[in-house]
Enzyme design. Structure first.
Site, PDB file in Angstrom:
ATOM      1  N   ARG A  57     -20.507  66.478   3.906  1.00 56.72           N
ATOM      2  CA  ARG A  57     -20.465  66.482   5.386  1.00 56.72           C
ATOM      3  C   ARG A  57     -21.774  66.066   6.033  1.00 56.72           C
ATOM      4  O   ARG A  57     -22.007  66.310   7.208  1.00 56.72           O
ATOM      5  CB  ARG A  57     -20.034  67.837   5.944  1.00 56.72           C
ATOM      6  N   LYS A  91     -26.266  52.650  13.334  1.00 51.61           N
ATOM      7  CA  LYS A  91     -24.928  52.222  12.890  1.00 51.61           C
ATOM      8  C   LYS A  91     -24.943  52.060  11.373  1.00 51.61           C
ATOM      9  O   LYS A  91     -25.792  51.361  10.812  1.00 51.61           O
ATOM     10  CB  LYS A  91     -24.548  50.879  13.531  1.00 51.61           C
ATOM     11  N   GLU A  98     -32.854  37.084  14.181  1.00 51.42           N
ATOM     12  CA  GLU A  98     -32.689  38.253  15.051  1.00 51.42           C
ATOM     13  C   GLU A  98     -33.973  38.514  15.841  1.00 51.42           C
ATOM     14  O   GLU A  98     -33.922  38.981  16.981  1.00 51.42           O
ATOM     15  CB  GLU A  98     -32.294  39.498  14.236  1.00 51.42           C
ATOM     16  N   LYS A 135     -35.392  46.840  20.242  1.00 49.61           N
ATOM     17  CA  LYS A 135     -34.059  47.339  19.873  1.00 49.61           C
ATOM     18  C   LYS A 135     -33.958  48.838  20.145  1.00 49.61           C
ATOM     19  O   LYS A 135     -32.938  49.318  20.647  1.00 49.61           O
ATOM     20  CB  LYS A 135     -33.709  47.024  18.408  1.00 49.61           C
ATOM     21  N   GLU A 182     -22.929  52.109  22.578  1.00 50.45           N
ATOM     22  CA  GLU A 182     -22.446  50.759  22.822  1.00 50.45           C
ATOM     23  C   GLU A 182     -21.495  50.644  24.007  1.00 50.45           C
ATOM     24  O   GLU A 182     -20.463  49.982  23.932  1.00 50.45           O
ATOM     25  CB  GLU A 182     -21.722  50.245  21.574  1.00 50.45           C
ATOM     26  N   ARG A 200     -26.144  47.682  25.349  1.00 51.06           N
ATOM     27  CA  ARG A 200     -26.339  47.293  23.959  1.00 51.06           C
ATOM     28  C   ARG A 200     -25.631  45.972  23.651  1.00 51.06           C
ATOM     29  O   ARG A 200     -25.967  45.284  22.683  1.00 51.06           O
ATOM     30  CB  ARG A 200     -25.827  48.420  23.042  1.00 51.06           C
ATOM     31  N   ASN A 210     -25.763  41.266  21.299  1.00 52.58           N
ATOM     32  CA  ASN A 210     -24.759  40.347  20.767  1.00 52.58           C
ATOM     33  C   ASN A 210     -25.040  38.896  21.153  1.00 52.58           C
ATOM     34  O   ASN A 210     -24.223  38.009  20.864  1.00 52.58           O
ATOM     35  CB  ASN A 210     -23.387  40.751  21.312  1.00 52.58           C
ATOM     36  N   HIS A 221     -24.004  35.924  19.112  1.00 56.27           N
ATOM     37  CA  HIS A 221     -23.136  36.441  18.060  1.00 56.27           C
ATOM     38  C   HIS A 221     -21.660  36.123  18.252  1.00 56.27           C
ATOM     39  O   HIS A 221     -20.894  36.169  17.293  1.00 56.27           O
ATOM     40  CB  HIS A 221     -23.328  37.952  17.894  1.00 56.27           C
ATOM     41  N   HIS A 253     -19.992  34.787  14.983  1.00 58.50           N
ATOM     42  CA  HIS A 253     -18.897  35.433  14.251  1.00 58.50           C
ATOM     43  C   HIS A 253     -17.772  34.439  14.003  1.00 58.50           C
ATOM     44  O   HIS A 253     -17.165  34.433  12.919  1.00 58.50           O
ATOM     45  CB  HIS A 253     -18.364  36.652  15.022  1.00 58.50           C
ATOM     46  N   HIS A 312     -25.617  34.738   7.975  1.00 59.86           N
ATOM     47  CA  HIS A 312     -25.498  35.292   9.327  1.00 59.86           C
ATOM     48  C   HIS A 312     -26.578  34.768  10.286  1.00 59.86           C
ATOM     49  O   HIS A 312     -26.272  34.355  11.400  1.00 59.86           O
ATOM     50  CB  HIS A 312     -25.537  36.824   9.254  1.00 59.86           C
TER      51      HIS A 312
HETATM   52  N1  LIG Z   1     -26.300  48.668  10.925  1.00 60.55           N
HETATM   53  C1  LIG Z   1     -26.620  47.704  11.758  1.00 60.55           C
HETATM   54  O1  LIG Z   1     -26.882  47.934  12.938  1.00 60.55           O
HETATM   55  C2  LIG Z   1     -26.679  46.302  11.231  1.00 60.55           C
HETATM   56  C3  LIG Z   1     -27.261  45.282  12.005  1.00 60.55           C
HETATM   57  C4  LIG Z   1     -27.348  44.014  11.460  1.00 60.55           C
HETATM   58  C5  LIG Z   1     -26.858  43.771  10.187  1.00 60.55           C
HETATM   59  N2  LIG Z   1     -26.278  44.771   9.469  1.00 60.55           N
HETATM   60  C6  LIG Z   1     -25.764  44.540   8.115  1.00 60.55           C
HETATM   61  O2  LIG Z   1     -26.858  44.188   7.287  1.00 60.55           O
HETATM   62  C7  LIG Z   1     -26.369  43.420   6.192  1.00 60.55           C
HETATM   63  C8  LIG Z   1     -27.282  42.241   5.991  1.00 60.55           C
HETATM   64  O3  LIG Z   1     -28.573  42.692   5.686  1.00 60.55           O
HETATM   65  P1  LIG Z   1     -29.577  41.805   4.822  1.00 60.55           P
HETATM   66  O4  LIG Z   1     -29.656  40.459   5.411  1.00 60.55           O
HETATM   67  O5  LIG Z   1     -30.805  42.586   4.619  1.00 60.55           O
HETATM   68  O6  LIG Z   1     -28.729  41.628   3.485  1.00 60.55           O
HETATM   69  P2  LIG Z   1     -28.916  42.228   1.997  1.00 60.55           P
HETATM   70  O7  LIG Z   1     -29.119  43.671   2.023  1.00 60.55           O
HETATM   71  O8  LIG Z   1     -27.785  41.687   1.216  1.00 60.55           O
HETATM   72  O9  LIG Z   1     -30.270  41.527   1.535  1.00 60.55           O
HETATM   73  C9  LIG Z   1     -30.296  40.123   1.375  1.00 60.55           C
HETATM   74  C10 LIG Z   1     -30.703  39.748  -0.055  1.00 60.55           C
HETATM   75  O10 LIG Z   1     -32.098  39.916  -0.184  1.00 60.55           O
HETATM   76  C11 LIG Z   1     -32.387  40.779  -1.286  1.00 60.55           C
HETATM   77  N3  LIG Z   1     -33.598  41.496  -0.928  1.00 60.55           N
HETATM   78  C12 LIG Z   1     -33.754  42.402   0.065  1.00 60.55           C
HETATM   79  N4  LIG Z   1     -35.028  42.774   0.136  1.00 60.55           N
HETATM   80  C13 LIG Z   1     -35.701  42.105  -0.831  1.00 60.55           C
HETATM   81  C14 LIG Z   1     -37.057  42.068  -1.249  1.00 60.55           C
HETATM   82  N5  LIG Z   1     -38.011  42.758  -0.610  1.00 60.55           N
HETATM   83  N6  LIG Z   1     -37.376  41.283  -2.297  1.00 60.55           N
HETATM   84  C15 LIG Z   1     -36.426  40.537  -2.913  1.00 60.55           C
HETATM   85  N7  LIG Z   1     -35.138  40.511  -2.557  1.00 60.55           N
HETATM   86  C16 LIG Z   1     -34.785  41.298  -1.525  1.00 60.55           C
HETATM   87  C17 LIG Z   1     -31.162  41.634  -1.460  1.00 60.55           C
HETATM   88  O11 LIG Z   1     -31.058  42.113  -2.777  1.00 60.55           O
HETATM   89  C18 LIG Z   1     -30.052  40.627  -1.128  1.00 60.55           C
HETATM   90  O12 LIG Z   1     -29.786  39.840  -2.246  1.00 60.55           O
HETATM   91  C19 LIG Z   1     -24.941  43.030   6.528  1.00 60.55           C
HETATM   92  O13 LIG Z   1     -24.055  43.791   5.756  1.00 60.55           O
HETATM   93  C20 LIG Z   1     -24.814  43.388   8.008  1.00 60.55           C
HETATM   94  O14 LIG Z   1     -23.501  43.767   8.367  1.00 60.55           O
HETATM   95  C21 LIG Z   1     -26.194  46.023   9.974  1.00 60.55           C
HETATM   96 ZN   LIG Z   2     -26.882  39.732  13.852  1.00 56.77          ZN
END
Ligand SMILES: NC(=O)c1ccc[n+]([C@@H]2O[C@H](COP(=O)([O-])OP(=O)(O)OC[C@H]3O[C@@H](n4cnc5c(N)ncnc54)[C@H](O)[C@@H]3O)[C@@H](O)[C@H]2O)c1
Ligand SMILES: [Zn+2]
Length: 364
Positions: A122, A144, A186, A228, A238, A242, A246, A249, A253, A265
């Site tokens: 929980r 999020k 971003e 942010k 949201e 917020r 977007n 985006h 998307h 992305h």
């Molecule tokens: N929660 C939110 O508000 C929010 C906002 C934006 C995006 N997201 C989510 O975030 C995700 C994308 O995040 P991301 O771009 O970090 O992707 P990711 O976590 O897949 O990382 C991208 C790649 O880089 C590698 N990597 C990360 N850090 C590294 C480092 N220091 N050295 C070597 N390799 C490294 C990872 O292993 C992966 O292969 C998506 O799932 C998206 O939906 C969430």
């Molecule tokens: Zn984004």
């Protein structure tokens, strides 16, 4: 000292710090929390590079590490199957209900780890240790967390504020160039939305940030986190403001879905912002296309998307879960710019207007 920290106070949970520094002293910053039993979640790319040092620093600060769980790198790990595996590993290791999960990785590990922390027994404590630029500037701030379903991305989730976010700029040294640029998309987005000194910092620091200059990265990350955090603090769940995050985006998307999620992305957001800048010119009379192009080029991002069927992009935009049911008469709602630092959200855009803006950013 380079970099610094930002306090995020969302009102609904205890305020927490986002600490950003090169050679960040994790023992010191994590020691500010009452150390107890913890587990580390990481992925197969980040774990071998950074998990031992993190684990060592936590032990030094008095934490007992009961388990290190490594999931496959990439979006595939934001799944129910991986979620179940992680929960069961924590249960088998006996992580108690007052335990803490340290999520060491990019946005995937942060979103998955956050959802695990929101539901295991929980809810347990969460510390975000973002290692990608995207995770440092975007996904680790705002609370999020969640998973994907085969039916769509981020369809399962929760809001969970962490106890702490600690970003070591040294981790970015191992991040692949293309991933760095995904995060910069971003950063550019938020700098354009913010205007002021953050926008000036884009001009000053983007080039050096691409060369992994710690001062430039630290400045842009803190600008982004501050921006942010301010936006999500005003609008934690949201309801309205917020929505400006977007920016770029809506089209992004659509492009991602039309490309079967083959388009990274940040690259989709880059061209999505150009389409929004085009619409801003057509509908609001603001000419910011040149400014967008200069910044995106500097950030190593594309100015066009691979040729694709415009109708498929439009169709996928229509399926965006962020559209509300009252949106029918406008067809699409966009975040557009009156000027740098002055976004307007909920601007109605017809299919014909959207079609022409998307056409302008597709390769031919
Ligand atoms: N929660 C939110 O508000 C929010 C906002 C934006 C995006 N997201 C989510 O975030 C995700 C994308 O995040 P991301 O771009 O970090 O992707 P990711 O976590 O897949 O990382 C991208 C790649 O880089 C590698 N990597 C990360 N850090 C590294 C480092 N220091 N050295 C070597 N390799 C490294 C990872 O292993 C992966 O292969 C998506 O799932 C998206 O939906 C969430
Ligand atoms: Zn984004």
């Amino acid at each position: 000292m380079l970099a610094g920290s930002v306090t995020v106070d969302t009102g609904s949970a205890a305020p927490y710090e986002v600490c950003v520094a090169p050679s960040l002293d994790l023992a010191a910053v994590s020691g500010a929390l009452p150390p107890g039993t913890a587990a580390i979640l990481t992925d197969s790319s980040v774990g071998p590079l950074h998990a031992d040092a993190v684990s060592g620093a936590l032990v030094e600060a008095g934490w007992e590490i009961s388990e290190v769980v490594t999931v496959p790198a990439g979006e595939v790990s934001k799944s129910l199957a991986v979620y179940e595996m992680v929960l069961r590993r924590l249960a088998a290791a006996g992580l108690p209900r007052d335990g803490t999960l340290f999520a060491l990785g990019g946005g995937v590990v942060g979103d998955l780890g956050g959802f695990v922390a929101s539901s295991y027994m929980r809810g347990i404590n969460l510390v975000q240790l973002p290692t990608s630029l995207l995770a440092m500037v975007d996904s680790s701030v705002g609370g999020k967390v969640g998973l994907d379903l085969p039916e769509g991305k981020n369809l399962v989730g929760a809001f969970l504020q962490p106890q702490l976010v600690a970003a070591n700029l040294d981790w970015l040294v191992t991040l692949p160039d293309r991933e760095l640029s995904q995060g910069l998309a971003e950063v550019v987005k938020m700098g354009i939305l913010s205007g002021g000194s953050f926008f000036d910092d884009l001009g000053k620091y983007l080039g050096a940030a691409r060369d992994r200059d710690a001062e430039a990265l630290g400045a842009l990350i803190l600008d982004s986190v501050r921006y942010k955090a301010a936006v999500v603090t005003e609008d934690e769940r949201e309801a309205g403001l917020r929505a400006v995050l977007n920016y770029g985006h809506t089209v992004a998307h659509g492009l991602e879905a039309a490309a079967g999620y083959d388009l990274p992305h940040g690259e989709a957001v880059a061209v999505g912002m150009l389409a929004a800048a085009r619409l801003s010119k057509d509908k609001l009379g603001s000419d910011l296309i040149g400014a967008h192009r200069d910044l995106l080029r500097e950030a190593g991002l594309p100015l066009t998307a691979p040729a694709t069927d415009v109708e498929a992009v439009l169709g996928a935009m229509g399926r965006d879960k962020k559209r509300r049911s009252s949106d029918e008469e406008g067809r699409y709602r966009f975040v557009l710019l009156e000027e740098i630092g002055n976004p307007v959200h909920g601007v109605p855009v017809t299919a014909a207007e959207a079609r022409s803006a998307i056409g302008s950013i597709l390769e031919r």
